[in-house]
Design a protein around this motif. Sequence first.
Motif, PDB file in Angstrom:
ATOM      1  N   TRP A 299       1.380 -34.849  -6.635  1.00 27.64           N
ATOM      2  CA  TRP A 299       1.763 -35.031  -8.031  1.00 27.64           C
ATOM      3  C   TRP A 299       3.010 -35.863  -8.101  1.00 27.64           C
ATOM      4  CZ3 TRP A 299       4.198 -30.162 -10.800  1.00 27.64           C
ATOM      5  CH2 TRP A 299       5.358 -29.760 -10.131  1.00 27.64           C
ATOM      6  N   GLN A 300       3.490 -36.046  -9.316  1.00 30.17           N
ATOM      7  CA  GLN A 300       4.840 -36.554  -9.493  1.00 30.17           C
ATOM      8  C   GLN A 300       5.552 -35.546 -10.365  1.00 30.17           C
ATOM      9  OE1 GLN A 300       4.159 -37.104 -13.575  1.00 30.17           O
ATOM     10  NE2 GLN A 300       6.143 -37.536 -12.643  1.00 30.17           N
ATOM     11  N   GLU A 301       6.828 -35.367 -10.109  1.00 29.38           N
ATOM     12  CA  GLU A 301       7.615 -34.507 -10.970  1.00 29.38           C
ATOM     13  C   GLU A 301       8.859 -35.266 -11.389  1.00 29.38           C
ATOM     14  OE1 GLU A 301       9.233 -31.014  -9.034  1.00 29.38           O
ATOM     15  OE2 GLU A 301       8.580 -31.679  -7.064  1.00 29.38           O
TER      16      GLU A 301
ATOM     17  N   TRP B 260      -5.911 -42.416  -6.441  1.00 31.09           N
ATOM     18  CA  TRP B 260      -4.567 -41.852  -6.652  1.00 31.09           C
ATOM     19  C   TRP B 260      -3.510 -42.953  -6.625  1.00 31.09           C
ATOM     20  CZ3 TRP B 260      -2.214 -38.293  -8.993  1.00 31.09           C
ATOM     21  CH2 TRP B 260      -0.897 -37.918  -8.680  1.00 31.09           C
TER      22      TRP B 260
ATOM     23  N   SER C 297       4.251 -33.793  -2.679  1.00 30.76           N
ATOM     24  CA  SER C 297       3.248 -32.747  -2.810  1.00 30.76           C
ATOM     25  C   SER C 297       3.968 -31.422  -2.909  1.00 30.76           C
ATOM     26  CB  SER C 297       2.294 -32.746  -1.617  1.00 30.76           C
ATOM     27  OG  SER C 297       2.898 -32.132  -0.513  1.00 30.76           O
TER      28      SER C 297
ATOM     29  N   GLY D 213       5.239 -33.463 -15.254  1.00 28.51           N
ATOM     30  CA  GLY D 213       4.408 -33.851 -14.118  1.00 28.51           C
ATOM     31  C   GLY D 213       2.933 -33.980 -14.437  1.00 28.51           C
TER      32      GLY D 213
ATOM     33  N   TRP E 235       7.657 -38.567  -6.223  1.00 30.12           N
ATOM     34  CA  TRP E 235       6.235 -38.528  -5.838  1.00 30.12           C
ATOM     35  C   TRP E 235       6.164 -37.684  -4.583  1.00 30.12           C
ATOM     36  CZ3 TRP E 235       2.498 -40.288  -8.918  1.00 30.12           C
ATOM     37  CH2 TRP E 235       2.812 -41.253  -9.888  1.00 30.12           C
TER      38      TRP E 235
ATOM     39  N   THR F 234       7.592 -26.360  -6.583  1.00 30.37           N
ATOM     40  CA  THR F 234       8.066 -27.318  -7.574  1.00 30.37           C
ATOM     41  C   THR F 234       9.544 -27.500  -7.220  1.00 30.37           C
ATOM     42  OG1 THR F 234       8.419 -27.743  -9.926  1.00 30.37           O
ATOM     43  CG2 THR F 234       8.591 -25.448  -9.217  1.00 30.37           C
TER      44      THR F 234
ATOM     45  N   SER G 117      -0.760 -34.383 -11.853  1.00 30.73           N
ATOM     46  CA  SER G 117      -1.183 -34.256 -10.469  1.00 30.73           C
ATOM     47  C   SER G 117      -2.534 -34.923 -10.235  1.00 30.73           C
ATOM     48  CB  SER G 117      -1.288 -32.782 -10.093  1.00 30.73           C
ATOM     49  OG  SER G 117      -2.472 -32.232 -10.638  1.00 30.73           O
ATOM     50  N   TRP G 118      -3.022 -34.768  -9.005  1.00 32.59           N
ATOM     51  CA  TRP G 118      -4.321 -35.346  -8.659  1.00 32.59           C
ATOM     52  C   TRP G 118      -5.457 -34.617  -9.375  1.00 32.59           C
ATOM     53  CZ3 TRP G 118      -4.362 -34.270  -2.633  1.00 32.59           C
ATOM     54  CH2 TRP G 118      -4.630 -32.920  -2.394  1.00 32.59           C
ATOM     55  N   ARG G 119      -5.117 -33.564 -10.091  1.00 26.00           N
ATOM     56  CA  ARG G 119      -6.053 -32.894 -10.974  1.00 26.00           C
ATOM     57  C   ARG G 119      -6.712 -33.887 -11.941  1.00 26.00           C
ATOM     58  NH1 ARG G 119      -5.178 -27.569 -14.618  1.00 26.00           N
ATOM     59  NH2 ARG G 119      -5.985 -26.407 -12.863  1.00 26.00           N
TER      60      ARG G 119
ATOM     61  N   PHE H 276      -1.011 -29.839  -3.553  1.00 25.25           N
ATOM     62  CA  PHE H 276      -1.523 -30.963  -4.328  1.00 25.25           C
ATOM     63  C   PHE H 276      -0.497 -32.075  -4.457  1.00 25.25           C
ATOM     64  CE2 PHE H 276      -0.223 -27.616  -7.322  1.00 25.25           C
ATOM     65  CZ  PHE H 276       0.665 -28.273  -8.158  1.00 25.25           C
TER      66      PHE H 276
END
Length: 481
Positions: free
Chosen positions: A160-162, A48, A140, A262, A138, A112, A264-266, A158
């Motif tokens: 992520w970045q938005e 990550w 969660s 965004g 950055w 979000t 994510s760690w997905r 999770f």
Amino acid sequence: MSKEIGITVKKAEDFSEWYNQVVLKAELADYASAKGFMVLRPYGYQIWEIIQSVLDCEFKKLGHRNAYFPALIPESILKREAEHFKGFVPEVFWVTEAGDNRLGERLAVRPTSETIAYSSYSKWIRSWRDLPLLLNFWNSVMRAEIKSTKPFLRTSEFLWQEGHTAHATKEEADEETMKILNLYKWFIEEYLAIPVLAGCKTEREKFVGALYTTTLEAIMPDGKALQMGTSHNLGQNFSKVFEIKYLGQDKQEHYVWQTSWGVSWRLIGAVIMVHGDDKGLILPPKIAPIQVVVIPIFYKDKPNEKLASKAKEITTTLQQNGIRAFCDDREEYTPGWKFNDWELKGVPLRLEIGPRDLEKHTVTFALRDTGKRVEVDESSAAERAKALLEELQKRLKARAESMLKELSSTADSYDEFKRILSTKGGFIKAGWCGDQACEASIKEDTGADIRVVPFEGDPSIQRCVYCGKEAKITAYFARAY
RNA sequence: GGGGUCGUCGGCUAGUCUGGUCUAGGCUACAUGGCUUGGGCCCAUGUGAUCGUGGGUUCAAAUCCCACCGACCCCA
């Protein structure tokens, strides 16, 4: 071979179980004690961090800066954009108490950050000179997943970045939306070695509160699609609700145009599924925390000290050449054990050095994806490692591309559509009349929905796959994660 | 949204149907010592289990009953 340590099922035979085992046994993540939550272990976190550092650098090149907003959002603020609130409320966690006191207003754990961010943006933006405002967070977010959680793909929290930007005109917001989508596409294809389809979401599938949503969709080996990233043009929906206005050069007051986007760690979940094999994980070199693992092979009555120092020396040389190298000189494990262990963890390249190599001044590389071994001159180790890593990266991408091709079909009739879905799955290109009723019926009927409407339609597709009327739109359907 | 499977040392599991030497067995992992090391070596000794949680039935519960929690799978 010890069954308990390695992966005990074949990827092709029990994909779901295979995925779970890889996640746990490669030590990427672990289940947490609260339902739906996941612990990201150091090895997973390292991946990550690499994803994060590359994207962060690119965002900054495009003029974005990072900021941080609170994790808790007062209900009144989250509620302000009605559609948005309606879309998210089923999965919002609520904070209702502080110590012994009941809160006057309950606080939402952010699902979000549009609302909390834009309530600030309205204070910060006054003039056309304040635009564009280009921020990224950055953090969660939490979205309560009641059913069927899966590590990296579906968890209640999770990473992520938005990104959240504000612009003077619709055109600028359009441009920003696409700029980020293209950046994501480049990153996913070049770093994660996963090809994606780009396009728009339908009205039904778009982000709640957006004008339109652009998306990147990848196909997984089991024939299900995975959304890899989204970039939304929010129009003026939020700016009107949150009163984000600026005074233009024309001396008039205007609402800003906004975007949000965004990943994510997905993405890590996608990497596992797309590239892994029966031995475990295979990491694309560009995001592998360890690109080359150096394994000295000790023997009794052999110059082990010299071997150990040579292994260290080579590791240092690799590192000096910009390669993420690690020397596994643990004496309590045999080489064979280490080979299996690092293969399970997906390290793309292994460098073996033993007494034989020492004599010949060579080292032996072993490639994670093909299993092939290459003996090279010790002095050229770093140079060859770089080349081998590059080739490996390309091979992974090529393999993923052929999988995408294999799992892409075109359906001319609804029968064919259903037949493809019930056999191999994957993306099905088909016509759509544009009527939401057809879209909903197909979803209801088959479980597949429109993943993406490509930017360029296919003129040869003329009929809606469901109702048979004129196809206004070419769509890619799939079942999805 | 609907259906199903399951929960016993860190991991995999035996035992549950048919309650009683179960004082919970094995494999693996882990620790220590020795031996080995080019594909998960071998030997010895040792550590490790409120049997998911709570309640009930019983002289007696891992085992039977109820509730809850959690995990996984399949279908829409």
